[in-house]
Motif scaffolding. Structure first.
Motif, PDB file in Angstrom:
ATOM      1  N   VAL A  62       0.846  -1.201   0.000  1.00 50.08           N
ATOM      2  CA  VAL A  62       0.000   0.000   0.000  1.00 50.08           C
ATOM      3  C   VAL A  62       0.879   1.249   0.000  1.00 50.08           C
ATOM      4  O   VAL A  62       0.689   2.170  -0.819  1.00 50.08           O
ATOM      5  CB  VAL A  62      -0.933   0.021   1.230  1.00 50.08           C
ATOM      6  CG1 VAL A  62      -1.708   1.348   1.278  1.00 50.08           C
ATOM      7  CG2 VAL A  62      -1.907  -1.145   1.206  1.00 50.08           C
ATOM      8  N   ILE A  63       1.834   1.289   0.905  1.00 48.51           N
ATOM      9  CA  ILE A  63       2.678   2.478   1.065  1.00 48.51           C
ATOM     10  C   ILE A  63       3.492   2.737  -0.194  1.00 48.51           C
ATOM     11  O   ILE A  63       3.585   3.883  -0.669  1.00 48.51           O
ATOM     12  CB  ILE A  63       3.605   2.301   2.293  1.00 48.51           C
ATOM     13  CG1 ILE A  63       2.780   2.283   3.578  1.00 48.51           C
ATOM     14  CG2 ILE A  63       4.647   3.420   2.351  1.00 48.51           C
ATOM     15  CD1 ILE A  63       3.530   1.750   4.790  1.00 48.51           C
ATOM     16  N   GLU A  64       4.067   1.686  -0.767  1.00 46.37           N
ATOM     17  CA  GLU A  64       4.940   1.884  -1.926  1.00 46.37           C
ATOM     18  C   GLU A  64       4.166   2.089  -3.222  1.00 46.37           C
ATOM     19  O   GLU A  64       4.648   2.778  -4.120  1.00 46.37           O
ATOM     20  CB  GLU A  64       5.908   0.698  -2.055  1.00 46.37           C
ATOM     21  CG  GLU A  64       6.923   0.627  -0.920  1.00 46.37           C
ATOM     22  CD  GLU A  64       7.701   1.912  -0.729  1.00 46.37           C
ATOM     23  OE1 GLU A  64       8.100   2.536  -1.731  1.00 46.37           O
ATOM     24  OE2 GLU A  64       7.893   2.326   0.438  1.00 46.37           O
ATOM     25  N   SER A  65       2.974   1.537  -3.336  1.00 43.21           N
ATOM     26  CA  SER A  65       2.163   1.850  -4.519  1.00 43.21           C
ATOM     27  C   SER A  65       1.679   3.299  -4.450  1.00 43.21           C
ATOM     28  O   SER A  65       1.641   4.007  -5.465  1.00 43.21           O
ATOM     29  CB  SER A  65       0.980   0.882  -4.651  1.00 43.21           C
ATOM     30  OG  SER A  65       0.078   1.006  -3.569  1.00 43.21           O
ATOM     31  N   ALA A  66       1.359   3.762  -3.246  1.00 42.19           N
ATOM     32  CA  ALA A  66       0.963   5.165  -3.080  1.00 42.19           C
ATOM     33  C   ALA A  66       2.132   6.105  -3.350  1.00 42.19           C
ATOM     34  O   ALA A  66       1.942   7.229  -3.845  1.00 42.19           O
ATOM     35  CB  ALA A  66       0.421   5.389  -1.675  1.00 42.19           C
ATOM     36  N   ALA A  67       3.352   5.643  -3.042  1.00 38.54           N
ATOM     37  CA  ALA A  67       4.541   6.481  -3.234  1.00 38.54           C
ATOM     38  C   ALA A  67       4.846   6.746  -4.712  1.00 38.54           C
ATOM     39  O   ALA A  67       5.658   7.621  -5.026  1.00 38.54           O
ATOM     40  CB  ALA A  67       5.747   5.817  -2.564  1.00 38.54           C
ATOM     41  N   LEU A  68       4.193   6.019  -5.613  1.00 39.07           N
ATOM     42  CA  LEU A  68       4.342   6.307  -7.048  1.00 39.07           C
ATOM     43  C   LEU A  68       3.761   7.676  -7.398  1.00 39.07           C
ATOM     44  O   LEU A  68       4.101   8.249  -8.436  1.00 39.07           O
ATOM     45  CB  LEU A  68       3.627   5.236  -7.889  1.00 39.07           C
ATOM     46  CG  LEU A  68       4.188   3.822  -7.862  1.00 39.07           C
ATOM     47  CD1 LEU A  68       3.248   2.879  -8.601  1.00 39.07           C
ATOM     48  CD2 LEU A  68       5.583   3.778  -8.483  1.00 39.07           C
ATOM     49  N   PHE A  69       2.896   8.181  -6.537  1.00 37.01           N
ATOM     50  CA  PHE A  69       2.167   9.410  -6.831  1.00 37.01           C
ATOM     51  C   PHE A  69       2.611  10.520  -5.870  1.00 37.01           C
ATOM     52  O   PHE A  69       2.595  10.324  -4.647  1.00 37.01           O
ATOM     53  CB  PHE A  69       0.661   9.161  -6.697  1.00 37.01           C
ATOM     54  CG  PHE A  69       0.183   8.010  -7.540  1.00 37.01           C
ATOM     55  CD1 PHE A  69      -0.066   8.174  -8.891  1.00 37.01           C
ATOM     56  CD2 PHE A  69       0.016   6.749  -6.977  1.00 37.01           C
ATOM     57  CE1 PHE A  69      -0.492   7.105  -9.672  1.00 37.01           C
ATOM     58  CE2 PHE A  69      -0.410   5.680  -7.743  1.00 37.01           C
ATOM     59  CZ  PHE A  69      -0.664   5.853  -9.094  1.00 37.01           C
ATOM     60  N   ALA A 207      -4.524   8.096  -4.227  1.00 34.92           N
ATOM     61  CA  ALA A 207      -4.015   9.223  -5.009  1.00 34.92           C
ATOM     62  C   ALA A 207      -5.058   9.838  -5.942  1.00 34.92           C
ATOM     63  O   ALA A 207      -4.816  10.909  -6.513  1.00 34.92           O
ATOM     64  CB  ALA A 207      -2.809   8.767  -5.835  1.00 34.92           C
ATOM     65  N   GLY A 208      -6.187   9.159  -6.093  1.00 36.80           N
ATOM     66  CA  GLY A 208      -7.153   9.624  -7.085  1.00 36.80           C
ATOM     67  C   GLY A 208      -6.594   9.538  -8.493  1.00 36.80           C
ATOM     68  O   GLY A 208      -6.873  10.394  -9.346  1.00 36.80           O
ATOM     69  N   ALA A 209      -5.820   8.500  -8.755  1.00 36.06           N
ATOM     70  CA  ALA A 209      -5.127   8.344 -10.041  1.00 36.06           C
ATOM     71  C   ALA A 209      -6.112   7.997 -11.155  1.00 36.06           C
ATOM     72  O   ALA A 209      -7.215   7.504 -10.893  1.00 36.06           O
ATOM     73  CB  ALA A 209      -4.074   7.241  -9.922  1.00 36.06           C
ATOM     74  N   PRO A 210      -5.723   8.239 -12.410  1.00 37.57           N
ATOM     75  CA  PRO A 210      -6.585   7.868 -13.538  1.00 37.57           C
ATOM     76  C   PRO A 210      -6.870   6.366 -13.554  1.00 37.57           C
ATOM     77  O   PRO A 210      -6.098   5.568 -13.028  1.00 37.57           O
ATOM     78  CB  PRO A 210      -5.745   8.274 -14.765  1.00 37.57           C
ATOM     79  CG  PRO A 210      -4.765   9.269 -14.259  1.00 37.57           C
ATOM     80  CD  PRO A 210      -4.480   8.899 -12.839  1.00 37.57           C
ATOM     81  N   GLU A 211      -7.981   6.009 -14.192  1.00 43.20           N
ATOM     82  CA  GLU A 211      -8.433   4.615 -14.186  1.00 43.20           C
ATOM     83  C   GLU A 211      -7.397   3.667 -14.786  1.00 43.20           C
ATOM     84  O   GLU A 211      -7.248   2.539 -14.318  1.00 43.20           O
ATOM     85  CB  GLU A 211      -9.759   4.496 -14.959  1.00 43.20           C
ATOM     86  CG  GLU A 211     -10.399   3.121 -14.893  1.00 43.20           C
ATOM     87  CD  GLU A 211     -10.683   2.657 -13.471  1.00 43.20           C
ATOM     88  OE1 GLU A 211     -10.470   1.451 -13.190  1.00 43.20           O
ATOM     89  OE2 GLU A 211     -11.108   3.489 -12.654  1.00 43.20           O
ATOM     90  N   ASN A 212      -6.664   4.115 -15.806  1.00 45.74           N
ATOM     91  CA  ASN A 212      -5.682   3.221 -16.430  1.00 45.74           C
ATOM     92  C   ASN A 212      -4.537   2.886 -15.474  1.00 45.74           C
ATOM     93  O   ASN A 212      -4.038   1.750 -15.455  1.00 45.74           O
ATOM     94  CB  ASN A 212      -5.139   3.833 -17.727  1.00 45.74           C
ATOM     95  CG  ASN A 212      -4.342   5.105 -17.499  1.00 45.74           C
ATOM     96  OD1 ASN A 212      -4.795   6.006 -16.795  1.00 45.74           O
ATOM     97  ND2 ASN A 212      -3.153   5.206 -18.089  1.00 45.74           N
ATOM     98  N   GLU A 213      -4.145   3.861 -14.635  1.00 45.93           N
ATOM     99  CA  GLU A 213      -3.083   3.592 -13.664  1.00 45.93           C
ATOM    100  C   GLU A 213      -3.598   2.711 -12.526  1.00 45.93           C
ATOM    101  O   GLU A 213      -2.871   1.830 -12.039  1.00 45.93           O
ATOM    102  CB  GLU A 213      -2.517   4.906 -13.125  1.00 45.93           C
ATOM    103  CG  GLU A 213      -1.766   5.695 -14.196  1.00 45.93           C
ATOM    104  CD  GLU A 213      -1.147   6.968 -13.660  1.00 45.93           C
ATOM    105  OE1 GLU A 213      -0.098   7.380 -14.216  1.00 45.93           O
ATOM    106  OE2 GLU A 213      -1.699   7.555 -12.713  1.00 45.93           O
TER     107      GLU A 213
END
Length: 305
Positions: A62-69, A207-213
């Motif tokens: 969770v932490i590291e996937s969020a850190a992409l943003f 992160a509220g990232a786009p659907e593709n991400e």
């Protein structure tokens, strides 16, 4: 040891310590608004089932996937990771019960129903499951309400009848009637893979990232989830209980079919490496930011406990 691997090991350790600290605080005797009391023995059983070490891999993802943003606060991702760890630990407490997998050892120490009793273990699991959604919804989790709702929905779907709990039901049924290969894949995707999928997708949701991400991270989670289960089945055949911190060889003893028992060790090792390559390809759009998640895929495939 490569520089990236050293960075990964350091992050895994520091994140695990941060998760442990937060979970200890959440499981303190301090009551929250609208709580009437925190029964001492129940709280002790919950702490026994949670504060017992472990790699904390799911919160790490969770932490590291969020850190992409760049727009995500680490403390926010840490709280979502802690919520997920409560779900994971509740599942372990219940899975260890005599009516389920009947295990006496977990992470090298007595399971909750052995250290306390079966009723305490059931209630501890129930309370941890509920606490997970409390953590997501609480005002201390600084996210918009719509984001919290999306996280609650995704976590509930991953943990419930169509995810982890349903996977455990299929796993118990498999002891009486062995599933075919497709059935094994479905069972494992639910019992083990669903929470790992959520762990990776959660970063994009936060992160509220786009659907593709979001879809890319979801697929990465499914890929490492499958790798985790194949590695686990391989370890069940090859590792000893002291290394694993729990009983090994139980699937074989119960005649329970796994992909590894069906296809063999050589297939499993080859498949793990193919899954790592698939994970790397999925993360390519994130470029250098995905270095830690790539290293995580290698770690999952090659772990020894």
């Amino acid at each position: 040891m490569s520089e990236r691997h050293q960075e990964f090991q350091s992050l895994l350790k520091s994140n695990a310590e941060a998760v442990e600290t937060l979970l200890a605080a959440l499981l303190s005797g301090d009551m929250q608004t609208d709580e009437i009391a925190r029964p001492e023995r129940l709280l002790a059983a919950m702490r026994h089932g949670v504060l017992n070490g472990g790699k904390r891999l799911r919160p790490f993802l969770v932490i590291e996937s969020a850190a992409l943003f760049p727009n995500v606060e680490r403390d926010t991702a840490l709280r979502i990771g802690a919520a997920l760890e409560c779900i994971h630990c509740y599942s372990l407490v219940h899975d260890d019960l005599p009516a389920m997998d009947d295990d006496d050892l977990r992470r090298g120490q007595p399971t909750v129903h052995i250290a306390f009793d079966e009723a305490a273990a059931i209630l501890a699991g129930d309370s941890l499951l509920t606490l997970a959604f409390d953590i997501v919804a609480a005002p201390e989790t600084r996210l918009p309400d719509a984001t919290k709702t999306a996280l609650v929905l995704a976590l509930a779907r991953a943990a419930g009848i169509g995810g982890m709990a349903g996977g455990q039901a299929l796993d118990l049924a498999a002891e009486k009637q062995a599933p075919d290969t497709d059935g094994i894949v479905t069972l494992q995707a639910m019992k083990t893979g669903a929470l790992l999928r959520f762990a990776c997708e959660a970063g994009a949701i936060i992160a509220g990232a786009p659907e593709n991400e979001r879809a890319t991270l979801r697929r990465y989670g499914e890929t490492v989830g499958l790798a985790f289960q194949i590695a686990d089945d391989l370890l069940d055949l090859t590792a000893d209980a002291q290394t694993m911190g729990k009983a090994t060889g139980k699937d074989a003893d119960r005649g329970k079919a796994t992909l590894v028992s069906r296809r063999g060790q050589a297939w499993a090792e080859s498949r793990l490496q193919a899954l790592v390559k698939e994970a790397e390809a999925l993360l390519a759009p994130f470029s250098h930011r995905a270095g830690i998640l790539i290293e995580t895929a290698h770690f999952i495939a090659n772990r020894r406990n």
